[in-house]
Design an enzyme around this catalytic site. Sequence first.
Site, PDB file in Angstrom:
ATOM      1  N   HIS A 130      63.030  39.716  91.330  1.00 42.92           N
ATOM      2  CA  HIS A 130      63.116  40.173  90.171  1.00 42.92           C
ATOM      3  C   HIS A 130      62.744  39.272  89.081  1.00 42.92           C
ATOM      4  CE1 HIS A 130      66.969  37.731  89.846  1.00 42.92           C
ATOM      5  NE2 HIS A 130      66.849  38.455  88.565  1.00 42.92           N
ATOM      6  N   ASP A 131      62.787  38.202  89.169  1.00 43.76           N
ATOM      7  CA  ASP A 131      62.450  37.030  88.050  1.00 43.76           C
ATOM      8  C   ASP A 131      61.248  36.132  88.623  1.00 43.76           C
ATOM      9  OD1 ASP A 131      63.873  37.805  85.907  1.00 43.76           O
ATOM     10  OD2 ASP A 131      65.470  36.733  86.312  1.00 43.76           O
TER      11      ASP A 131
ATOM     12  N   HIS B 169      66.098  30.597  84.866  1.00 41.42           N
ATOM     13  CA  HIS B 169      65.372  31.616  85.805  1.00 41.42           C
ATOM     14  C   HIS B 169      64.623  30.985  86.763  1.00 41.42           C
ATOM     15  CE1 HIS B 169      66.227  34.029  82.256  1.00 41.42           C
ATOM     16  NE2 HIS B 169      66.347  34.716  82.902  1.00 41.42           N
TER      17      HIS B 169
END
EC number: 3.1.4.17
Length: 831
Positions: free
Chosen positions: A462-463, A422
């Site tokens: 988003h991460d 991530h």
Amino acid sequence: MLELRRNSSPSSAHPSPQTNCQNSQRGDGLHHHHHEAASGSTCCGGMTVFTGANAAKSSNEPAGSASPTVWRKTSHPPLHFNNNETRNRNLQMQLKNRGTKDDWGASLRYDIEEPTSSGLLELLPDVPIVRKLSRPLVKMDDQDDACSVASNESDRTVLSPLVPMSIFDQFLCLTNNLSALISCIIAEAKKNTEAEDYAVFLHDEDNKQMVLFNNETMLMTGKKFDMGYGIVGKVASTMRTMNIRDVSRCPFFNEEIDEQFSIKARNLIAFPLIDSSCSLIGVIVLYNKENGFSRHDEKYIKRFSYFVANSIAHAILAKQIEEVRTRIHMVEEFKIQGEDAVIEEVDIMRLVNDPLRDWRYFSQNFADFSFPPRSVGENHFHRASMMFFEDLGFSMLYKLNKRKLSYLVLRVSAGYRPVPYHNWSHAFAVTHFCWLTLRTDAIRRALSDMERLSLLIACLCHDIDHRGTTNSFQMQSLQKTPLSVLYSTEGSVLERHHFAQTIKLLQQEECSILENLPAADFRTIVNTIREVILATDISAHLRKQERIKTMISEGYNPMSFDHRYLLMCLVMTASDLSDQAKNFHNAKRIAENIYLEFFAQGDLELQLGVKPLEMMDRTNAYVPTVQIDFLFKIGVPVFQLLASVVPEGRTTSEAIDANHLCWVALDEEVRNNPSATNTLEYLRDENLERRIYDRVRKQDPRAAEIASKRFEPVYANGSVPQTQDILDHRFDGYDKKYQIGCSGGQNQSNGKQQQIRSLQKIRSKTSEDDALLKPMDNGGSVAASSTRRGSRTPRRLWRRARQLISSMSSSCASCSPLPSRRQVSEDSESC
């Protein structure tokens, strides 16, 4: 008749029982004592107490006899009061009510010395709290040691209610856990006093209330009582111990408190907890000793309460310090990851001054759904992210400031942590797939421009600030992470944190790319970003999966808000899983990064004493089986649904089906060799990969071709840029400002730049006129220079062109220069 005589005054009148009850309720000067001594005439502070006619017979009977006609001589210890009249009146009421219905046997122990700081320092050793205490016992006065609980002098036993210092050591070791400390305190108190039940109340100084503790869970119940309410309130307000033989006759007794513990109280002793600063910490109530609590119990509790109060005070202080640390951690969590990182001005200006680029600048296959975007290299991620906004027309439509957009992209990339999966490269891959989807005709017709812009921003962020752990790890009670404290009540802990980080970025002055939007449009975009970021939680997608299937079966309605929301969630989930819809080589390398992150979490859970899931345990995890199960249940259905809505994305569904077959073949290859799967090295084995393709080719040649499709060079999660032939690069007229320039731009080496300049000089010698119209300055173009200076052609070029035309002479009419407008007008006038 009971006769009371003073040394210098006649006997005073006896107050009535009603007066006794009123004085008890007021609590002003009511001092009862149930300690009984041997018979005999005793002078008590200037007052002699005599018994009735049956006093001699009752000398051997126990104290507190129920017979109202039998009295004995009572000796009271000296009381520390200046007001003798109040003391005499209280003694009269106690003796008058002995054996009657108003005899509830309360002892407000005013004879116990006032808890002062100096007294406590004498009791507690003068050592730091962290030092081991070595003194075995606390000394007590001889007068306190000689305490009798029997009325018969021959049966009297001298007891020493000494409190070992080891108990205090034990309490101090538990100050980091308030519940465990109170549990240990109660166990020790019940063992020494033989009490059956207990109740614990802590003092809420801010609200002036007593907060009830739960006996079973040893946690705060939230039930609060005002100061002065019941026996507990009386003890808290007066800071005095109350020893009650019969609670049913006590005017302060309230059954509501005891109902919290299902206790049927017969007798009790309630004592305050006062620390070394003479502050009230709480009240402890012990219930139901077989023969009632004695004077010996009171002496023990007097000493014991000092240890208890200071231990609980230290535990509360430690808890408050921990809460402050948690708040500090929460503030740190709200800080943007990478906020302290310095964004160099040269990096910002490099993106600001970078010309508009077509997607073909990065690769001829950059707009292909099967293209792995990581292969362009991390040094192109920022430039490509800027291109996404330009290509979709958002920069012009919403007047996005290029400098702020550049700063936002750089700040977002700095906000991703260096975890195996991530990270920033994952965010770029997700944004690339979303860009491919948003530029399709189906999505252009299905979603509005603001919804498409929201999706692109959400994919980029988003991460952000992902910790490399899952939501379940964050929400485990043993961890008590700040993120779980902030977001556990709402679920999707990490996703809500990512959204919070995104909003903080968009609200910064340097990153406010949406500043030109109206307030209503800004709120709409923010709400959309929130919904689609929360949709990246796989559990949230599974809850919406049936609704998405129903939407597709019934037909997509662009006027339906719910349909647009479900479609955006589907696009977001597919973008998040897009790495598994590329070729098998890329899917394998990404799976390796995922499990490196999983195994790191599993190792951390083992250190914390938590058993990790099988797929996160590096000793038990078997990657092929986990991947097969994941693709079958989640991955394949997601891309099948996407292909139903976006026909251009059917290749993704075919690719993930082919990868599913490859994982099955990999399972068949390595299942019989367990030693090969102890590590993740087999996922990098090229020979094993070729054998997998051979297996799949026998079963489905088309799937093998899709899975083995490679775009060279491919560097999954690498930092090596794509090296295409600069001179053979073609843009097909899309990149107007770089048609003549090179594809590498500023990232090309000096040798390549010199090679380009030398080639341009050779070309300029073959055609002098072209060289004048297309001068090359530092590898640039005339179009680029004219754009920088304006739309007009530089005057020096026109001047040079006129000189060349005027000097030209040719006998061919087709090659002769055309007459100017002035010459034509002059010729016509002469005619």
